[in-house]
Motif scaffolding. Structure first.
Motif, PDB file in Angstrom:
ATOM      1  N   PRO A   1      -9.777   2.797  -6.050  1.00  0.00           N
ATOM      2  CA  PRO A   1      -9.220   1.723  -5.219  1.00  0.00           C
ATOM      3  C   PRO A   1      -8.627   0.625  -6.098  1.00  0.00           C
ATOM      4  CG  PRO A   1     -11.632   1.695  -5.150  1.00  0.00           C
ATOM      5  CD  PRO A   1     -11.241   2.878  -5.983  1.00  0.00           C
TER       6      PRO A   1
ATOM      7  N   LYS B   1      -9.299  -6.158   2.780  1.00  0.00           N
ATOM      8  CA  LYS B   1      -8.468  -5.144   3.396  1.00  0.00           C
ATOM      9  C   LYS B   1      -7.194  -5.830   3.895  1.00  0.00           C
ATOM     10  CE  LYS B   1      -9.130  -1.395   6.750  1.00  0.00           C
ATOM     11  NZ  LYS B   1      -7.934  -1.316   7.526  1.00  0.00           N
TER      12      LYS B   1
ATOM     13  N   PHE C   1      -7.183   3.723  -2.056  1.00  0.00           N
ATOM     14  CA  PHE C   1      -6.786   2.623  -1.184  1.00  0.00           C
ATOM     15  C   PHE C   1      -6.355   1.384  -1.970  1.00  0.00           C
ATOM     16  CE2 PHE C   1      -9.769   4.813   1.830  1.00  0.00           C
ATOM     17  CZ  PHE C   1      -8.793   5.190   2.724  1.00  0.00           C
TER      18      PHE C   1
ATOM     19  N   ASP D   1      -5.955   8.213   2.968  1.00  0.00           N
ATOM     20  CA  ASP D   1      -6.105   8.128   4.424  1.00  0.00           C
ATOM     21  C   ASP D   1      -5.440   9.295   5.144  1.00  0.00           C
ATOM     22  OD1 ASP D   1      -3.780   7.016   3.317  1.00  0.00           O
ATOM     23  OD2 ASP D   1      -3.311   5.928   5.154  1.00  0.00           O
TER      24      ASP D   1
ATOM     25  N   GLY E   1       0.829  -1.216   0.000  1.00  0.00           N
ATOM     26  CA  GLY E   1       0.000   0.000   0.000  1.00  0.00           C
ATOM     27  C   GLY E   1       0.862   1.263   0.000  1.00  0.00           C
TER      28      GLY E   1
END
Ligand SMILES: [Zn+2]
Length: 470
Positions: free
Chosen positions: A323, A281, A274, A243, A44
């Motif tokens: 995403p 996740k 994301f 974020d 990420g």
């Protein structure tokens, strides 16, 4: 030098795509929040590194490599670092343990981003080298009554109530913060949303002397100080992951604008979307947490190692604001795509320049999808033997940080003549409509690790290429 290229970028602050106009075309300035160096960067974290690297390359192309300043910081003072140091080196004094954790992690991040094909930013400031700048900002904020010392707790807090348009970036107003917040009521805060600029350190914790006692900075003030130091009070582009919009970027804006009395900290705020792994996740407890290092060097993901360029292309294949679902299938697609491009580009001598239509596509808010469609067009020309297309393709790949031949297997000890003969035998089998034989040859070669790819030439006849898988 003004750019002749029109670059459009989506600005989180205005929620629109805007034509980019730098404050100073001779020095276009971009800041991106880098990692907190307590653990190896995960996949990420790779996304912003790559996305803003592509933007950096585009800006350098448009304004000239000497006219762009890109700063990406390292946060090397943080409570997560302290906790990790105490856990990993229980026998050492904390400051020594911290040094080991941050040095090892920062060095690994450097290696990871290079393996991912990222150019080095012009500056990579470390928070601990800029404590004085942070203290200067805090002093200014206190003097202008945007910050206050909380009595008895050794904290300096930013007073969000002192800034009428606090919350503009994230679209939260203070009432919402109050209503929806999980903030405990802190008696020492004027407003529950007030955030820490400076906090007291215990004797074991890292700390610096200050007018408010020995302590350490809050996270947000670090970026306000480092961006000012290298890019000025107002600069062009500030980036990071989605974020970070709240609270980090919101609070950076509050600190910088209130300390300097400016209308903006950065004119354009950009945020990448994301990342999920195989539809979920990413989390350590789900066992789907992968560091960049792990993907590059181990066989933990999909049972094999992945070249940095494949990870890079895999992450670029989705628009940066969307995403991403990070999957083995996606990486396999990226590898096939990159290998196709490289096969078409590998004969280049290095005399080309990047394709204008690719650059133009990318200039539309970094539309890598449009850019890759344009790359396919050049690759097709290159495959037909158009020499200028071969050169242009190689230069275009280089522009994006891809080599022209890194994935093309060295044929080494493979007997190419024998494989060519089998491929021809299979083509004859097709002509004779002996599909069983054709399939058998394909299957036999595959067990040797040779993959066949069927296509058609311009006359419409079947042609077959082969490659060595891994
Ligand atoms: Zn930051």
């Amino acid at each position: 030098m003004a750019s002749e290229l029109t670059i459009k970028l989506h600005n989180t602050l205005t929620r629109t795509k805007e034509v980019f106009a730098p404050l100073d075309a001779k020095n276009v300035r971009m800041y991106v929040c880098g990692p907190t160096v307590y653990d190896f960067a995960h996949i990420g974290n790779a996304r912003p590194a790559i996305v803003f690297d592509v933007l950096f390359r585009l800006l350098r192309h448009a304004y000239g490599a000497d006219h762009v300043t890109y700063a990406r910081n390292l946060t090397d003072v943080d409570d997560k670092i302290n906790a990790r140091a105490a856990r990993d080196f229980p026998g050492l004094p904390l400051n020594e343990a911290i040094r080991r954790v941050t040095e090892k992690t920062a060095a690994q991040y450097q290696k990871d981003t290079i393996a991912l094909g990222c150019l080095e930013p012009n500056v990579q400031p470390r928070a601990t080298d800029h404590i004085e700048g942070m203290q200067t900002l805090i002093t200014k904020l206190i003097a202008s009554q945007h910050a206050y010392e909380a009595a008895g707790v050794g904290e300096v807090l930013f007073d969000v109530g002192s800034m009428p348009d606090y919350g503009k970036l994230s679209g939260r107003d203070l009432d919402n913060n109050l209503a929806g917040a999980r903030v405990e009521v802190d008696a020492h805060k004027k407003n529950p949303a007030d955030f820490v600029l400076w906090k007291a350190s215990t004797p074991e914790e890292p700390g610096w002397d200050s007018p408010w006692g020995r302590g350490r900075p809050g996270w947000h003030i670090e970026c306000s100080a480092m961006s000012e130091r290298y890019l000025g009070q107002v600069f062009d582009i500030h980036g990071g992951g989605l974020d970070l919009i709240f609270p980090h970027h919101e609070n950076e804006i509050a600190q910088s604008r209130c300390a300097h009395g400016t209308h903006a900290m950065a004119n354009v705020w950009m945020h990448n979307g994301f990342l999920q792994v195989e539809g979920q996740k990413m989390s350590k407890s789900l066992g789907n947490f992968y560091s960049i290092h792990q993907l590059l060097e181990t066989e933990d993901f999909g049972g094999r190692q992945w070249p940095g360029e494949v990870l890079r292309l895999g992450l670029l294949m989705t628009h940066y604001r969307e995403p991403i679902d990070f999957t083995v299938k996606r990486l396999e697609e990226a590898e096939t795509k990159l290998r196709d491009w490289q096969r078409a580009a590998s004969a280049a001598k290095g005399t080309g320049t990047p394709d204008a239509s690719v650059i133009e596509a990318l200039s539309d808010d970094l539309s890598f999808h449009r850019a890759s469609v344009a790359i396919d067009v050049i690759a097709r020309k290159a495959n037909r033997g158009v020499e200028t297309a071969v050169e242009c393709l190689a230069a275009t790949l280089d522009f994006f940080g891809f080599s022209k031949d890194s994935l093309l297997a060295d044929t080494g000890d493979v007997d190419a003549a024998r494989i060519d003969a089998l491929v021809n035998e299979r083509l004859e089998a097709f002509k004779a409509k002996d599909f069983a034989k054709a399939d058998a040859i394909r299957a036999a070669l595959l067990t040797e690790g040779i993959q066949l790819m069927d296509g058609k030439n311009e006359a419409g006849e079947r042609v077959t290429k082969w490659e060595i898988k891994r």
